[in-house]
Design an enzyme around this catalytic site. Structure first.
Site, short mmCIF file in Angstrom:
data_model
loop_
_atom_site.label_atom_id
_atom_site.label_comp_id
_atom_site.label_asym_id
_atom_site.label_seq_id
_atom_site.Cartn_x
_atom_site.Cartn_y
_atom_site.Cartn_z
N PRO A 192 25.78 -5.08 -20.51
CA PRO A 192 26.68 -4.62 -19.45
C PRO A 192 27.27 -5.78 -18.65
O PRO A 192 26.56 -6.59 -18.07
CB PRO A 192 25.75 -3.78 -18.55
CG PRO A 192 24.38 -4.32 -18.79
CD PRO A 192 24.36 -4.89 -20.18
N THR A 207 18.84 -19.58 -0.91
CA THR A 207 19.79 -19.37 -2.00
C THR A 207 21.19 -19.84 -1.61
O THR A 207 21.52 -19.87 -0.42
CB THR A 207 19.82 -17.86 -2.35
OG1 THR A 207 20.93 -17.60 -3.20
CG2 THR A 207 19.97 -16.98 -1.12
N ASP A 208 22.02 -20.11 -2.62
CA ASP A 208 23.42 -20.44 -2.33
C ASP A 208 24.21 -19.20 -1.89
O ASP A 208 25.31 -19.31 -1.34
CB ASP A 208 24.09 -21.09 -3.55
CG ASP A 208 24.08 -20.24 -4.81
OD1 ASP A 208 23.54 -19.12 -4.79
OD2 ASP A 208 24.63 -20.69 -5.84
N GLU A 209 23.65 -18.00 -2.12
CA GLU A 209 24.41 -16.78 -1.82
C GLU A 209 24.68 -16.61 -0.32
O GLU A 209 25.57 -15.86 0.06
CB GLU A 209 23.66 -15.54 -2.34
CG GLU A 209 23.49 -15.57 -3.83
CD GLU A 209 23.34 -14.19 -4.46
OE1 GLU A 209 23.53 -13.17 -3.77
OE2 GLU A 209 23.03 -14.15 -5.66
N TYR A 245 21.13 -8.43 0.38
CA TYR A 245 20.19 -9.49 -0.01
C TYR A 245 20.55 -10.80 0.68
O TYR A 245 19.71 -11.42 1.34
CB TYR A 245 20.20 -9.67 -1.54
CG TYR A 245 19.60 -11.00 -1.99
CD1 TYR A 245 18.24 -11.25 -1.85
CD2 TYR A 245 20.41 -12.01 -2.53
CE1 TYR A 245 17.69 -12.47 -2.24
CE2 TYR A 245 19.87 -13.23 -2.92
CZ TYR A 245 18.51 -13.46 -2.77
OH TYR A 245 17.97 -14.67 -3.15
N ALA A 267 22.45 -11.39 3.19
CA ALA A 267 22.37 -11.31 4.66
C ALA A 267 20.91 -11.46 5.11
O ALA A 267 20.61 -12.13 6.11
CB ALA A 267 22.95 -9.98 5.14
N LYS A 315 18.52 -13.02 3.46
CA LYS A 315 18.10 -14.41 3.24
C LYS A 315 18.69 -15.30 4.35
O LYS A 315 18.03 -16.22 4.83
CB LYS A 315 18.55 -14.92 1.86
CG LYS A 315 17.80 -14.33 0.69
CD LYS A 315 16.31 -14.68 0.66
CE LYS A 315 16.03 -16.12 0.31
NZ LYS A 315 14.56 -16.35 0.10
#
Ligand code: NAD
Ligand code: DAU
Length: 357
Positions: A213, A132-134, A158, A160, A162
């Site tokens: 939300p 992921t790009d995260e 999450y 971290a 990945k």
């Protein structure tokens, strides 16, 4: 054949469906069917001899070894993961167990199998690690988009976890020569997306007359990619990427969360107007922000375009329209995924935010 892990989840099931629509090569699909795995996603393949589903865990080394020996896949495409940032904040352990230890055990089982292959099969083998790009962290508003050289700065449990799995995939290539390739994709959206994630949550909440939300000020930016375009990029990676390579995959569609909610509402106003004639935008509600919320992601996908000739086929407008239409046409799928477990998550995540999602 190819082995796909996590092929009953959102991207994995889209990948398996697209793969078998595009090619004849069979798929062995290993999925633990967590809350995010859904066999209904694979319903169009029932009776298709090219698809074999195995209910099991990537961390079960004996099972994976047996499957590899029996089916002798030429490649692994590894999607299986815990994938939702909000869940990682309230329960990080499952993320470490699956994303780090599960990937470690999978890499070890694949390495043992790969080591014993005849030279020609060994050279042709590929392990595509879907990341992921995260893992790159958060960008300032005017900073250039993430390239493959961007340092790792994960901010959630999450991302971290990945990042940990990415380092394992890299090390298994550097140390053992396992032909791993890592991809970093931006936010996907499209059919079969579990409605804990932003875009499908907005669609199903809007249609149910519930609040929409928005965490914090809604000015966070994501770079959205239609899931079918992620699948085509992965097919191209499997075809042409060198072992040890890394590719960013993105849609060049930077949008704020407020842009997204207004785009979803406008499409629903057009395609399924509210009975009272008002806009769905009236249901928007700002709620307490996500802790550690990354402000902006943006992907520089020029490397995959230059080296592998991949480009997305959908614009954000066409992809979002396809997505909203899919949800309108599949009320039974939506109803089926909104089980008691789903309700529990919605209550836990939104109950204390000041919203009534
Ligand atoms: P998802 O949560 O929808 O699906 C994950 C799948 O993995 C589920 O079917 C689940 O049952 C399965 N799974 C979980 N633990 C398992 C285990 N131990 N053994 C076998 N199967 C297991 O996730 P997704 O959104 O489809 O994401 C797939 C992959 O793509 C993940 O690795 C994620 O990090 C990555 N990714 C997702 C996005 C996105 O926007 N959704 C973007 C970039 C990268
Ligand atoms: O960038 C790729 C990542 O995209 C993947 O690695 C993850 O697996 C995937 O879940 C996704 O992570 P995000 O946290 O960006 O996606 P999510 O759909 O949870 O949220 C998108 C944005 O919308 C984010 O800024 C948080 C916000 N949001 C989300 C929800 C669920 C809201 O404002 N309200 C919400 O109710």
């Amino acid at each position: 054949m190819i082995l796909v892990t996590g092929g009953a989840g959102f991207i994995g099931s889209n990948f398996v469906l697209d793969w078998l629509a595009e090619r004849e090569e069979p798929v062995l699909n290993l999925d633990a069917l967590t809350y995010a795995g859904n066999l209904a996603n694979l319903e169009p393949l029932s009776g298709d001899a090219r698809h074999t589903f195995v209910h099991g865990d990537i961390g079960d080394g004996a099972l994976v070894a047996r499957l590899l020996a029996e089916h002798r896949p030429r490649a692994v495409v590894h999607f299986a993961a815990e994938s939702h940032v909000d869940r990682s904040i309230t329960g990080a352990a499952a993320f470490l167990e699956t994303n780090v230890m599960g990937t470690f055990r999978l890499l070890e089982a694949v390495r043992a199998h790969w080591n014993a292959l005849p030279q020609e099969e060994k050279e042709a083998f590929r392990f595509v690690h879907v990341s992921t790009d995260e893992v790159y962290g958060s960008l300032a508003p005017d900073a250039p988009a993430f390239t493959e050289q961007h340092p790792y700065e994960p901010n959630s449990p999450y991302s971290a976890s990945k990042a940990g799995s990415d380092h394992l995939a890299r090390a298994w290539h550097s140390t053992y020569g396992l032909p791993t390739i890592t991809t970093h994709c931006s936010n996907n959206y499209g059919p079969l997306h579990f409605p804990e994630k932003f875009i499908p949550l907005l669609i199903v909440n809007a249609l149910a007359g519930k609040e929409l939300p928005i965490y914090g000020d809604g000015q966070q930016v994501r770079d959205w990619l239609y899931v079918g375009d992620h699948c085509s990029a992965l097919r191209r990676v499997l075809e042409a990427a060198r072992p040890g390579s890394v590719y960013n995959i993105g849609g060049c569609n930077e949008k704020t969360n407020l842009d997204i909610v207004h785009a979803v509402c406008a499409l629903l106003d057009e395609l399924r107007p509210r009975a009272d004639g008002a806009s769905y935008a009236q249901q928007i509600r700002h709620v307490t922000d996500r802790p550690g919320h990354d402000r902006r992601y943006a992907i520089d996908a020029s490397l995959i375009e230059r080296e592998l000739g991949w480009r997305p086929a959908q614009t954000f407008e066409s992809g979002l329209r396809l997505t909203v239409q899919w949800y309108l046409e599949h009320p039974q799928w939506v109803q089926q995924v909104q089980s008691g477990v789903y309700r529990q998550w919605i209550d836990a995540n939104y109950g204390n935010r000041g919203g009534q999602a």
